[in-house]
Design a protein around this motif. Structure first.
Motif, PDB file in Angstrom:
ATOM      1  N   LEU A 146      27.788  25.333  47.837  1.00  0.00           N
ATOM      2  CA  LEU A 146      27.691  25.279  46.384  1.00  0.00           C
ATOM      3  C   LEU A 146      28.914  25.945  45.767  1.00  0.00           C
ATOM      4  N   GLU A 147      29.092  25.745  44.448  1.00  0.00           N
ATOM      5  CA  GLU A 147      30.183  26.413  43.748  1.00  0.00           C
ATOM      6  C   GLU A 147      29.949  27.926  43.779  1.00  0.00           C
ATOM      7  N   GLN A 148      30.999  28.681  44.054  1.00  0.00           N
ATOM      8  CA  GLN A 148      30.851  30.126  44.129  1.00  0.00           C
ATOM      9  C   GLN A 148      31.797  30.824  43.157  1.00  0.00           C
ATOM     10  N   SER A 149      31.457  32.049  42.820  1.00  0.00           N
ATOM     11  CA  SER A 149      32.289  32.905  41.992  1.00  0.00           C
ATOM     12  C   SER A 149      32.351  34.281  42.651  1.00  0.00           C
ATOM     13  N   PHE A 150      33.191  35.162  42.092  1.00  0.00           N
ATOM     14  CA  PHE A 150      33.400  36.467  42.719  1.00  0.00           C
ATOM     15  C   PHE A 150      33.201  37.582  41.700  1.00  0.00           C
ATOM     16  N   ARG A 151      32.785  38.742  42.215  1.00  0.00           N
ATOM     17  CA  ARG A 151      32.566  39.929  41.380  1.00  0.00           C
ATOM     18  C   ARG A 151      33.162  41.142  42.090  1.00  0.00           C
ATOM     19  N   PRO A 169      39.536  32.957  36.417  1.00  0.00           N
ATOM     20  CA  PRO A 169      38.565  31.887  36.640  1.00  0.00           C
ATOM     21  C   PRO A 169      37.682  32.156  37.859  1.00  0.00           C
ATOM     22  N   ALA A 170      36.527  31.497  37.907  1.00  0.00           N
ATOM     23  CA  ALA A 170      35.518  31.808  38.915  1.00  0.00           C
ATOM     24  C   ALA A 170      36.028  31.633  40.338  1.00  0.00           C
ATOM     25  N   HIS A 171      36.909  30.657  40.568  1.00  0.00           N
ATOM     26  CA  HIS A 171      37.371  30.371  41.929  1.00  0.00           C
ATOM     27  C   HIS A 171      38.613  31.184  42.311  1.00  0.00           C
ATOM     28  N   THR A 176      42.920  41.438  38.541  1.00  0.00           N
ATOM     29  CA  THR A 176      43.367  42.768  38.130  1.00  0.00           C
ATOM     30  C   THR A 176      42.254  43.491  37.385  1.00  0.00           C
ATOM     31  N   VAL A 177      41.883  44.658  37.894  1.00  0.00           N
ATOM     32  CA  VAL A 177      40.905  45.517  37.227  1.00  0.00           C
ATOM     33  C   VAL A 177      41.665  46.451  36.300  1.00  0.00           C
ATOM     34  N   THR A 178      41.308  46.464  35.017  1.00  0.00           N
ATOM     35  CA  THR A 178      42.023  47.266  34.025  1.00  0.00           C
ATOM     36  C   THR A 178      41.117  48.369  33.466  1.00  0.00           C
ATOM     37  N   GLY A 179      41.711  49.191  32.582  1.00  0.00           N
ATOM     38  CA  GLY A 179      40.952  50.256  31.947  1.00  0.00           C
ATOM     39  C   GLY A 179      40.666  51.438  32.842  1.00  0.00           C
ATOM     40  N   LEU A 180      41.510  51.655  33.842  1.00  0.00           N
ATOM     41  CA  LEU A 180      41.307  52.758  34.778  1.00  0.00           C
ATOM     42  C   LEU A 180      42.065  54.002  34.313  1.00  0.00           C
ATOM     43  N   HIS A 181      41.851  55.119  35.018  1.00  0.00           N
ATOM     44  CA  HIS A 181      42.483  56.384  34.660  1.00  0.00           C
ATOM     45  C   HIS A 181      43.609  56.712  35.650  1.00  0.00           C
TER      46      HIS A 181
END
Length: 329
Positions: A146-151, A169-171, A176-181
């Motif tokens: 099935l179509e998959q996404s990532f977290r 996009p989901a695929h 990039t994770v932002t808003g860090l210290h």
């Protein structure tokens, strides 16, 4: 005279089959109502020919349930095996794709399975980092058919709070994770999701520890926490929680004050009413005694009990109060 000629050099090489989870597994419902297509890709010169086998038994090209096709695009060659009305009982198996030309042979296996939750991603790696961001990359696992996404989940070391970011996009397989210290170590993991569930339920997610660039904004303790110990909370969570608790406390105090005020007001009204009745009763008694002392006594049977007499007594009482008030002045 000078003669010029051109020639084409063709380098032949043996077939080299492509790999990848999207080619190694195919997921279908297996209810016998829909087809399943298996794909095999190889590079090679000269042209590559393909053959298929199921659990080691060669499939004949003329079998109506197993349609085979080949597409040649230069040095890339693609073979497809389409199974009509794929059934879990009959067709779930391991299929072997064999690619060959006069230079050699290569083989690979493709599994036909039932659709399900996605496999966990692999090879989580750091691409780059800054004071406030971390960029990660990974290889996707089998999507479960099935179509998959990532977290991505991440948390500062020592903080009980875990945050997450849905990859868009989901695929995409880089994010990039932002808003860090700055100068803070984060534990990050990535998981795959489809309509049937998450890869997290299949085992531990791949985790990576990364420290952002720069120096911590708070030299003592975690920049995400206020206080220490098991009851410490991340600052972004502590502020709204404290505000909510204070608001509820003030609301309860206001409600309690209103209830006490109403109770006191009711008691004061009741006391005033009782005092007024007592005072009026006292004056009536005093007036009655003065009247009896000032006038000759009459037999009790001569005293009228009619409403008119009561009205006359009330008028006399009012005049008595007026005259007494003037004398008191």
């Amino acid at each position: 005279p000078t003669l010029t000629t051109s020639a084409q050099l063709i380098v032949e090489f043996e077939p080299q089959l492509h790999g990848g989870v999207d080619l190694a597994k195919v997921g279908v419902t297996g209810d016998g109502t829909s087809p399943a297509t298996l794909t095999c890709k190889a590079e090679g010169i000269p042209d590559v020919e393909f053959s298929w086998a199921r659990n080691g038994v060669t499939l004949e090209p003329g079998n109506p349930r197993f349609a085979q096709s080949i597409v040649h695009e230069g040095a890339l060659h693609t073979a497809s095996l389409t199974i009509a009305n794929a059934s879990a009982r009959l067709d779930f198996a391991t299929y072997t794709c064999t690619a060959r030309n006069r230079r050699g042979v290569d083989t690979t296996d493709v599994r036909l399975v039932r659709i399900g939750k996605p496999d966990p991603p692999s090879d989580l790696s750091l691409v780059r980092k800054s004071q406030n961001s971390i960029t990660l990359a990974w290889n996707p696992g089998f999507n479960g058919g099935l179509e998959q996404s990532f977290r991505i989940r991440y948390a500062a070391q020592g903080s009980p709070a875990t945050l997450h970011a849905d990859v868009y996009p989901a695929h995409a397989t880089i994010f990039t994770v932002t808003g860090l210290h700055p100068g803070t170590t984060y534990n990050l993991s990535v998981s795959a999701h489809n309509s049937l569930g998450s890869s997290e339920t299949l085992g531990e997610s791949l985790t990576l520890s990364v420290t952002t660039s720069g120096h911590p904004a708070f030299p003592t303790g975690s920049p995400h926490e206020l206080g220490t110990g098991p009851l410490s909370l991340p600052l972004p969570i502590l502020i709204p929680v404290s505000t909510l608790i204070l608001s509820l406390l003030l609301l309860n105090i206001g409600i309690l004050a209103g209830i006490v005020w109403k109770m006191r007001a009711g008691r004061q009204t009741e006391i005033k009413a009782r005092e007024s009745k007592s005072f009026q009763g006292f004056e009536l008694n005093e007036y009655a005694e003065d009247t009896r002392d000032a006038s000759p006594r009459k037999p009790s049977h001569a005293i009228p009990q009619q409403s008119a007499a009561s009205s006359e007594s009330y008028r006399n009482y009012s005049a008595y109060r007026f005259e007494r008030g003037r004398s008191d002045r």
